[in-house]
Design a protein around this motif. Sequence first.
Motif, mmCIF file in Angstrom:
data_model
loop_
_atom_site.group_PDB
_atom_site.id
_atom_site.type_symbol
_atom_site.label_atom_id
_atom_site.label_comp_id
_atom_site.label_asym_id
_atom_site.label_seq_id
_atom_site.Cartn_x
_atom_site.Cartn_y
_atom_site.Cartn_z
ATOM 1 N N PRO A 19 38.711 44.842 47.133
ATOM 2 C CA PRO A 19 37.981 43.871 46.313
ATOM 3 C C PRO A 19 38.819 42.664 45.923
ATOM 4 O O PRO A 19 38.302 41.550 45.807
ATOM 5 N N MET A 20 40.140 42.856 45.740
ATOM 6 C CA MET A 20 40.983 41.707 45.410
ATOM 7 C C MET A 20 41.067 40.738 46.583
ATOM 8 O O MET A 20 41.044 39.521 46.401
ATOM 9 N N ALA A 21 41.147 41.272 47.803
ATOM 10 C CA ALA A 21 41.175 40.406 48.983
ATOM 11 C C ALA A 21 39.877 39.613 49.086
ATOM 12 O O ALA A 21 39.884 38.416 49.395
ATOM 13 N N ALA A 22 38.768 40.288 48.801
ATOM 14 C CA ALA A 22 37.477 39.594 48.833
ATOM 15 C C ALA A 22 37.435 38.500 47.777
ATOM 16 O O ALA A 22 37.011 37.364 48.044
ATOM 17 N N GLY A 23 37.893 38.819 46.577
ATOM 18 C CA GLY A 23 37.898 37.828 45.515
ATOM 19 C C GLY A 23 38.819 36.665 45.811
ATOM 20 O O GLY A 23 38.484 35.496 45.574
ATOM 21 N N MET A 24 40.008 36.959 46.337
ATOM 22 C CA MET A 24 40.951 35.898 46.676
ATOM 23 C C MET A 24 40.438 35.040 47.819
ATOM 24 O O MET A 24 40.623 33.817 47.836
ATOM 25 N N PHE A 25 39.772 35.678 48.777
ATOM 26 C CA PHE A 25 39.193 34.925 49.882
ATOM 27 C C PHE A 25 38.131 33.959 49.358
ATOM 28 O O PHE A 25 38.091 32.791 49.742
ATOM 29 N N VAL A 148 43.979 35.128 32.334
ATOM 30 C CA VAL A 148 44.237 36.061 31.232
ATOM 31 C C VAL A 148 43.307 37.264 31.322
ATOM 32 O O VAL A 148 43.756 38.419 31.277
ATOM 33 N N MET A 149 42.022 36.993 31.463
ATOM 34 C CA MET A 149 41.054 38.094 31.514
ATOM 35 C C MET A 149 41.216 38.939 32.768
ATOM 36 O O MET A 149 41.205 40.173 32.717
ATOM 37 N N GLY A 150 41.385 38.291 33.919
ATOM 38 C CA GLY A 150 41.542 39.028 35.169
ATOM 39 C C GLY A 150 42.809 39.862 35.200
ATOM 40 O O GLY A 150 42.811 40.986 35.707
ATOM 41 N N SER A 151 43.903 39.328 34.646
ATOM 42 C CA SER A 151 45.175 40.057 34.645
ATOM 43 C C SER A 151 45.121 41.267 33.732
ATOM 44 O O SER A 151 45.675 42.329 34.051
ATOM 45 N N ALA A 152 44.470 41.115 32.577
ATOM 46 C CA ALA A 152 44.342 42.258 31.674
ATOM 47 C C ALA A 152 43.545 43.376 32.343
ATOM 48 O O ALA A 152 43.903 44.556 32.250
ATOM 49 N N PRO A 287 45.116 38.826 52.872
ATOM 50 C CA PRO A 287 45.142 40.301 52.939
ATOM 51 C C PRO A 287 46.464 40.894 52.466
ATOM 52 O O PRO A 287 46.472 41.872 51.704
ATOM 53 N N ALA A 288 47.584 40.313 52.903
ATOM 54 C CA ALA A 288 48.891 40.824 52.483
ATOM 55 C C ALA A 288 49.123 40.588 50.998
ATOM 56 O O ALA A 288 49.703 41.429 50.300
ATOM 57 N N MET A 289 48.653 39.456 50.495
ATOM 58 C CA MET A 289 48.797 39.180 49.066
ATOM 59 C C MET A 289 47.959 40.151 48.234
ATOM 60 O O MET A 289 48.378 40.582 47.160
ATOM 61 N N ALA A 290 46.783 40.507 48.735
ATOM 62 C CA ALA A 290 45.930 41.457 48.018
ATOM 63 C C ALA A 290 46.608 42.820 47.928
ATOM 64 O O ALA A 290 46.573 43.480 46.882
ATOM 65 N N VAL A 291 47.214 43.254 49.027
ATOM 66 C CA VAL A 291 47.938 44.535 49.023
ATOM 67 C C VAL A 291 49.076 44.478 48.002
ATOM 68 O O VAL A 291 49.282 45.412 47.219
ATOM 69 N N ALA A 292 49.811 43.358 48.018
ATOM 70 C CA ALA A 292 50.927 43.215 47.083
ATOM 71 C C ALA A 292 50.440 43.163 45.634
ATOM 72 O O ALA A 292 51.036 43.771 44.747
ATOM 73 N N PHE A 293 49.356 42.436 45.393
ATOM 74 C CA PHE A 293 48.827 42.337 44.035
ATOM 75 C C PHE A 293 48.354 43.704 43.532
ATOM 76 O O PHE A 293 48.448 43.995 42.343
ATOM 77 N N ALA A 294 47.838 44.538 44.431
ATOM 78 C CA ALA A 294 47.442 45.889 44.042
ATOM 79 C C ALA A 294 48.666 46.729 43.685
ATOM 80 O O ALA A 294 48.606 47.594 42.806
ATOM 81 N N PHE A 372 56.163 39.434 49.623
ATOM 82 C CA PHE A 372 55.096 39.599 48.628
ATOM 83 C C PHE A 372 55.178 40.968 47.962
ATOM 84 O O PHE A 372 55.026 41.098 46.746
ATOM 85 N N THR A 373 55.406 41.999 48.767
ATOM 86 C CA THR A 373 55.465 43.359 48.234
ATOM 87 C C THR A 373 56.661 43.533 47.312
ATOM 88 O O THR A 373 56.545 44.132 46.233
ATOM 89 N N CYS A 374 57.815 43.019 47.725
ATOM 90 C CA CYS A 374 59.006 43.108 46.871
ATOM 91 C C CYS A 374 58.750 42.421 45.533
ATOM 92 O O CYS A 374 59.089 42.954 44.468
ATOM 93 N N SER A 375 58.157 41.242 45.585
ATOM 94 C CA SER A 375 57.868 40.488 44.365
ATOM 95 C C SER A 375 56.963 41.288 43.422
ATOM 96 O O SER A 375 57.185 41.341 42.210
ATOM 97 N N SER A 376 55.945 41.945 43.982
ATOM 98 C CA SER A 376 55.027 42.720 43.163
ATOM 99 C C SER A 376 55.696 43.951 42.567
ATOM 100 O O SER A 376 55.387 44.360 41.443
#
Length: 444
Positions: A19-25, A148-152, A287-294, A372-376
């Motif tokens: 869902p994050m990849a979909a939202g980011m897309f 703010v809302m999305g991060s919480a 897609p890679a950013m979504a994986v990292a953000f998760a 990206f993964t290391c950063s997350s």
Amino acid sequence: MRDLTTGPISGHVVAMSVPMAAGMFLQTLYYFVDLYFVAKLGDAALAGVSAAGTVMFIVFALTQTLGVGTVALVSHAVGRKDRPAANLLFNQSVALGGLMMIITLVGGYALAGVYMTTLGADEATVQAGTTFLYWFIPGLALQFPMVVMGSALRGTGIVKPTMVVQMLTVLLNVALAPVLIAGWGTGHPLGVAGAALATTIAALVGDIVLAFYFVRLEKYVSFDATQWKPRAATWKALLNVGVPSGGEFAAMALFTGTVYWILGGFGTAAQAGFGIGSRVMQMLFLPAMAVAFAAAPIAGQNFGARHFARVRETFRVSAIAGAVVMFLLTIVCQFEGATMARIFTSEPEVIAVTEEFLSIISWNFVAMGVIFTCSSLFQGLGNTWPSLASVSVRVGAYVVIAIWLSRQPGFEMHYLWYLSIATATLQVVISLVLLRMEFRKRLG
């Protein structure tokens, strides 16, 4: 709230990243819709909007500061099963976001003209970029409530409401773009101003809808005006985690701004081609950013719960998934760069710049996926300074060498793309070394 401290890590990564990849897309689609219609206005408008768009990196540095701090500390509180602390952190983030909105509005309008004069290849480009920014800056300021809302929510393991709101705002932006930019149905085209205004209106609607969700449906964290008074200790904790991540985006703003400045010597078509290529690359990174953000909230909750083996497993699963996805996208760029460029322009010179850019720069995609993964993971552990150190080394080396190369006889554009590959390789090595050190220090 979703408990990420139990169950298979791979399942959590998939459940959150899709869902994050979909939202980011969908969020990125904002800029592609604008780019499509702006490209019809000519190379000067395209180059101006692309150059002005790098301001997003500066604002994203602030939103990243706010968002990363919120995700990390809220996820730690959730992992400890400390709901009052999570709610306090959310409301303090609301107050800090309000301050950042004011900074964005005041600083944006004060510096927009100077910024575009520095980067624009000619007067037409400067004028188009400045006009775009004047209407775009409110939309950038409106990103803070959304972040703010999305991060919480992400810190509590919830991502779908944010994705649904992003879908709504994109659909609104898609509907408004041709009306405001090209004058469909009204006969009054606003050009580049319309592109910015469409995004600003969509962002405002998105904030209102997500706030309504919080008021009516969200139970784990909620708005509490009595907790909005700034608390120095909480702001310090949020900024200690968030500032280095914001610094990463600021470094990338310097990176992109340097490229635009150097490309100014090659003309408007070069800047326009790089602008298209950069937007395409950003979309391919999703897609890679979504994986990292998760990975960040998963690692954060498990770190808060002291499930250290699951933190390590989060890195392993996320890094492999991100690298595989980026490798496949590298192959796509080797053969379809021109096809992607033609979506936005029919100018042969602009297409040629975009195609060359994507075919070369894609060779650092796998490295970027791991970065990206290391950063997350640094975010999940609550220490993002190592991540800032790695990107600072990369960008510092790139800027110095790129400027030196641009002053040498026979300098060509593609030297910049090869230099990016070399510095990205340097960054991934530094990131992996620092992450291993952090694991040993914090996880035993």
